[in-house]
Design a protein around this motif. Structure first.
Motif, PDB file in Angstrom:
ATOM      1  N   ASP A  49       0.834  -1.200   0.000  1.00 44.06           N
ATOM      2  CA  ASP A  49       0.000   0.000   0.000  1.00 44.06           C
ATOM      3  C   ASP A  49       0.868   1.249   0.000  1.00 44.06           C
ATOM      4  O   ASP A  49       0.524   2.254  -0.610  1.00 44.06           O
ATOM      5  CB  ASP A  49      -0.992  -0.003   1.173  1.00 44.06           C
ATOM      6  N   ARG A  50       2.034   1.180   0.623  1.00 45.68           N
ATOM      7  CA  ARG A  50       2.964   2.321   0.622  1.00 45.68           C
ATOM      8  C   ARG A  50       3.552   2.570  -0.767  1.00 45.68           C
ATOM      9  O   ARG A  50       3.774   3.713  -1.159  1.00 45.68           O
ATOM     10  CB  ARG A  50       4.069   2.107   1.660  1.00 45.68           C
ATOM     11  N   ASP A  51       3.809   1.497  -1.508  1.00 44.75           N
ATOM     12  CA  ASP A  51       4.278   1.654  -2.896  1.00 44.75           C
ATOM     13  C   ASP A  51       3.245   2.433  -3.703  1.00 44.75           C
ATOM     14  O   ASP A  51       3.594   3.334  -4.472  1.00 44.75           O
ATOM     15  CB  ASP A  51       4.496   0.286  -3.568  1.00 44.75           C
ATOM     16  N   ILE A  52       1.975   2.062  -3.526  1.00 45.77           N
ATOM     17  CA  ILE A  52       0.901   2.747  -4.254  1.00 45.77           C
ATOM     18  C   ILE A  52       0.829   4.212  -3.837  1.00 45.77           C
ATOM     19  O   ILE A  52       0.744   5.110  -4.679  1.00 45.77           O
ATOM     20  CB  ILE A  52      -0.450   2.035  -4.035  1.00 45.77           C
ATOM     21  N   VAL A  57       0.448   7.590  -6.294  1.00 47.51           N
ATOM     22  CA  VAL A  57      -0.368   8.760  -5.931  1.00 47.51           C
ATOM     23  C   VAL A  57       0.496  10.010  -5.771  1.00 47.51           C
ATOM     24  O   VAL A  57       0.239  11.030  -6.418  1.00 47.51           O
ATOM     25  CB  VAL A  57      -1.194   8.477  -4.642  1.00 47.51           C
ATOM     26  N   ALA A  58       1.507   9.943  -4.927  1.00 47.91           N
ATOM     27  CA  ALA A  58       2.348  11.129  -4.673  1.00 47.91           C
ATOM     28  C   ALA A  58       3.112  11.563  -5.925  1.00 47.91           C
ATOM     29  O   ALA A  58       3.384  12.742  -6.104  1.00 47.91           O
ATOM     30  CB  ALA A  58       3.317  10.847  -3.526  1.00 47.91           C
ATOM     31  N   ALA A  59       3.433  10.610  -6.786  1.00 44.71           N
ATOM     32  CA  ALA A  59       4.159  10.937  -8.018  1.00 44.71           C
ATOM     33  C   ALA A  59       3.227  11.407  -9.134  1.00 44.71           C
ATOM     34  O   ALA A  59       3.690  11.792 -10.207  1.00 44.71           O
ATOM     35  CB  ALA A  59       4.954   9.712  -8.488  1.00 44.71           C
ATOM     36  N   GLY A  60       1.925  11.357  -8.883  1.00 44.59           N
ATOM     37  CA  GLY A  60       0.961  11.827  -9.878  1.00 44.59           C
ATOM     38  C   GLY A  60       0.773  10.891 -11.054  1.00 44.59           C
ATOM     39  O   GLY A  60       0.345  11.321 -12.127  1.00 44.59           O
ATOM     40  N   PRO A  63      -3.122   5.384 -11.965  1.00 42.40           N
ATOM     41  CA  PRO A  63      -3.189   3.988 -11.525  1.00 42.40           C
ATOM     42  C   PRO A  63      -3.835   3.062 -12.554  1.00 42.40           C
ATOM     43  O   PRO A  63      -3.671   1.846 -12.475  1.00 42.40           O
ATOM     44  CB  PRO A  63      -4.024   4.050 -10.237  1.00 42.40           C
ATOM     45  N   ASN A  64      -4.529   3.625 -13.510  1.00 42.21           N
ATOM     46  CA  ASN A  64      -5.157   2.812 -14.559  1.00 42.21           C
ATOM     47  C   ASN A  64      -4.147   2.362 -15.610  1.00 42.21           C
ATOM     48  O   ASN A  64      -4.352   1.323 -16.252  1.00 42.21           O
ATOM     49  CB  ASN A  64      -6.283   3.586 -15.245  1.00 42.21           C
ATOM     50  N   THR A  65      -3.097   3.135 -15.803  1.00 42.86           N
ATOM     51  CA  THR A  65      -2.113   2.803 -16.835  1.00 42.86           C
ATOM     52  C   THR A  65      -0.755   2.399 -16.267  1.00 42.86           C
ATOM     53  O   THR A  65       0.062   1.823 -16.986  1.00 42.86           O
ATOM     54  CB  THR A  65      -1.910   3.986 -17.795  1.00 42.86           C
ATOM     55  N   THR A  66      -0.519   2.692 -15.002  1.00 42.98           N
ATOM     56  CA  THR A  66       0.742   2.300 -14.367  1.00 42.98           C
ATOM     57  C   THR A  66       0.652   0.823 -13.989  1.00 42.98           C
ATOM     58  O   THR A  66      -0.330   0.395 -13.378  1.00 42.98           O
ATOM     59  CB  THR A  66       1.004   3.142 -13.105  1.00 42.98           C
ATOM     60  N   THR A  67       1.661   0.062 -14.368  1.00 41.25           N
ATOM     61  CA  THR A  67       1.642  -1.371 -14.053  1.00 41.25           C
ATOM     62  C   THR A  67       2.251  -1.636 -12.679  1.00 41.25           C
ATOM     63  O   THR A  67       3.089  -0.866 -12.186  1.00 41.25           O
ATOM     64  CB  THR A  67       2.412  -2.189 -15.095  1.00 41.25           C
ATOM     65  N   VAL A  68       1.830  -2.734 -12.116  1.00 44.19           N
ATOM     66  CA  VAL A  68       2.358  -3.179 -10.819  1.00 44.19           C
ATOM     67  C   VAL A  68       3.876  -3.344 -10.906  1.00 44.19           C
ATOM     68  O   VAL A  68       4.610  -2.928 -10.009  1.00 44.19           O
ATOM     69  CB  VAL A  68       1.669  -4.499 -10.401  1.00 44.19           C
ATOM     70  N   GLY A  69       4.341  -3.940 -12.005  1.00 47.22           N
ATOM     71  CA  GLY A  69       5.773  -4.163 -12.178  1.00 47.22           C
ATOM     72  C   GLY A  69       6.604  -2.893 -12.166  1.00 47.22           C
ATOM     73  O   GLY A  69       7.772  -2.921 -11.780  1.00 47.22           O
ATOM     74  N   ALA A  70       6.007  -1.771 -12.546  1.00 47.00           N
ATOM     75  CA  ALA A  70       6.740  -0.506 -12.584  1.00 47.00           C
ATOM     76  C   ALA A  70       6.965   0.096 -11.201  1.00 47.00           C
ATOM     77  O   ALA A  70       7.865   0.923 -11.032  1.00 47.00           O
ATOM     78  CB  ALA A  70       5.990   0.496 -13.463  1.00 47.00           C
ATOM     79  N   VAL A  71       6.165  -0.312 -10.228  1.00 44.25           N
ATOM     80  CA  VAL A  71       6.257   0.332  -8.898  1.00 44.25           C
ATOM     81  C   VAL A  71       6.448  -0.655  -7.753  1.00 44.25           C
ATOM     82  O   VAL A  71       6.489  -0.256  -6.597  1.00 44.25           O
ATOM     83  CB  VAL A  71       5.012   1.214  -8.625  1.00 44.25           C
ATOM     84  N   GLN A  72       6.597  -1.930  -8.065  1.00 50.48           N
ATOM     85  CA  GLN A  72       6.762  -2.937  -7.017  1.00 50.48           C
ATOM     86  C   GLN A  72       8.072  -2.756  -6.259  1.00 50.48           C
ATOM     87  O   GLN A  72       9.016  -2.154  -6.763  1.00 50.48           O
ATOM     88  CB  GLN A  72       6.714  -4.336  -7.634  1.00 50.48           C
ATOM     89  N   SER A  73       8.110  -3.294  -5.055  1.00 50.61           N
ATOM     90  CA  SER A  73       9.330  -3.265  -4.243  1.00 50.61           C
ATOM     91  C   SER A  73      10.180  -4.487  -4.569  1.00 50.61           C
ATOM     92  O   SER A  73       9.674  -5.596  -4.693  1.00 50.61           O
ATOM     93  CB  SER A  73       8.978  -3.276  -2.753  1.00 50.61           C
ATOM     94  N   ARG A  74      11.480  -4.237  -4.687  1.00 47.27           N
ATOM     95  CA  ARG A  74      12.462  -5.281  -4.931  1.00 47.27           C
ATOM     96  C   ARG A  74      13.739  -4.925  -4.220  1.00 47.27           C
ATOM     97  O   ARG A  74      13.971  -3.749  -3.978  1.00 47.27           O
ATOM     98  CB  ARG A  74      12.750  -5.406  -6.426  1.00 47.27           C
ATOM     99  N   PRO A  75      14.584  -5.825  -3.891  1.00 45.38           N
ATOM    100  CA  PRO A  75      14.494  -7.262  -4.090  1.00 45.38           C
ATOM    101  C   PRO A  75      13.506  -7.893  -3.112  1.00 45.38           C
ATOM    102  O   PRO A  75      13.123  -7.272  -2.116  1.00 45.38           O
ATOM    103  CB  PRO A  75      15.923  -7.751  -3.809  1.00 45.38           C
ATOM    104  N   ALA A  94      15.655  -5.772   9.943  1.00 41.75           N
ATOM    105  CA  ALA A  94      16.863  -5.426   9.185  1.00 41.75           C
ATOM    106  C   ALA A  94      16.550  -4.801   7.829  1.00 41.75           C
ATOM    107  O   ALA A  94      17.292  -3.954   7.349  1.00 41.75           O
ATOM    108  CB  ALA A  94      17.733  -6.675   8.997  1.00 41.75           C
ATOM    109  N   HIS A  95      15.436  -5.219   7.229  1.00 39.94           N
ATOM    110  CA  HIS A  95      15.088  -4.730   5.892  1.00 39.94           C
ATOM    111  C   HIS A  95      13.911  -3.756   5.886  1.00 39.94           C
ATOM    112  O   HIS A  95      13.455  -3.346   4.817  1.00 39.94           O
ATOM    113  CB  HIS A  95      14.790  -5.918   4.970  1.00 39.94           C
ATOM    114  N   HIS A  96      13.436  -3.397   7.074  1.00 35.05           N
ATOM    115  CA  HIS A  96      12.332  -2.438   7.224  1.00 35.05           C
ATOM    116  C   HIS A  96      11.103  -2.851   6.417  1.00 35.05           C
ATOM    117  O   HIS A  96      10.539  -2.050   5.678  1.00 35.05           O
ATOM    118  CB  HIS A  96      12.776  -1.024   6.840  1.00 35.05           C
ATOM    119  N   VAL A  97      10.704  -4.121   6.569  1.00 38.23           N
ATOM    120  CA  VAL A  97       9.505  -4.627   5.914  1.00 38.23           C
ATOM    121  C   VAL A  97       8.557  -5.189   6.969  1.00 38.23           C
ATOM    122  O   VAL A  97       8.975  -5.535   8.072  1.00 38.23           O
ATOM    123  CB  VAL A  97       9.813  -5.699   4.842  1.00 38.23           C
TER     124      VAL A  97
END
Length: 140
Positions: A49-52, A57-60, A63-75, A94-97
């Motif tokens: 939810d924080r990624d979203i 949202v904050a980046a403007g 959400p209809n055209t932005t893909t999950v893969g473009a904003v997902q958390s990795r690794p 350690a990883h703040h998750v």
């Protein structure tokens, strides 16, 4: 206590090609704060939810055209079913998750464990903590 005793075995995945809107709708339906991206044998990332909030949202972004893969958390940080609850908590810290996929020996996602799962187990399993909470509620 091992992770296998605390984890959820029902894990819903979202495809990297799905829109963020679709992911948000699924998260709402499931009442979860994150979804693993990909499939059990090939997890690509995690969408939270924080990624979203911050990456869409904050980046403007739309959400209809932005893909999950473009904003997902990795690794992807994961644990094993045989890990102790303490080891999972240490990994999260350690990883703040706040959640971890649980991978079996073959690397497939076999479950999901959250900070809430671990907190609940600690609360139930700690007589000292239960006693302290009971004392707090009785003082009032």
């Amino acid at each position: 206590m091992q992770v296998a005793e605390l984890m959820s075995r029902d894990v819903e995945f979202i495809a990297a090609e799905a829109s963020v809107r679709e992911a948000a709708e699924l998260m709402g339906e499931l009442d979860v704060g994150a979804l693993p991206v990909g499939e059990p044998g090939a997890i690509e990332g995690i969408l939270t939810d924080r990624d979203i909030l911050y990456r869409v949202v904050a980046a403007g972004l739309d959400p209809n055209t932005t893909t999950v893969g473009a904003v997902q958390s990795r690794p992807v940080i994961a644990c094993a079913p045989t890990d102790t609850a303490r080891a999972a908590m240490d990994l999260m810290a350690a990883h703040h998750v706040r959640r971890l996929p649980v991978r079996d020996r073959e690397g497939r996602v076999a479950g999901w464990i959250t900070l809430a799962d671990l907190s609940r187990a600690l609360l139930i399993g700690s007589a000292t903590l239960q006693g302290a909470l009971q004392a707090l509620t009785e003082e009032r």
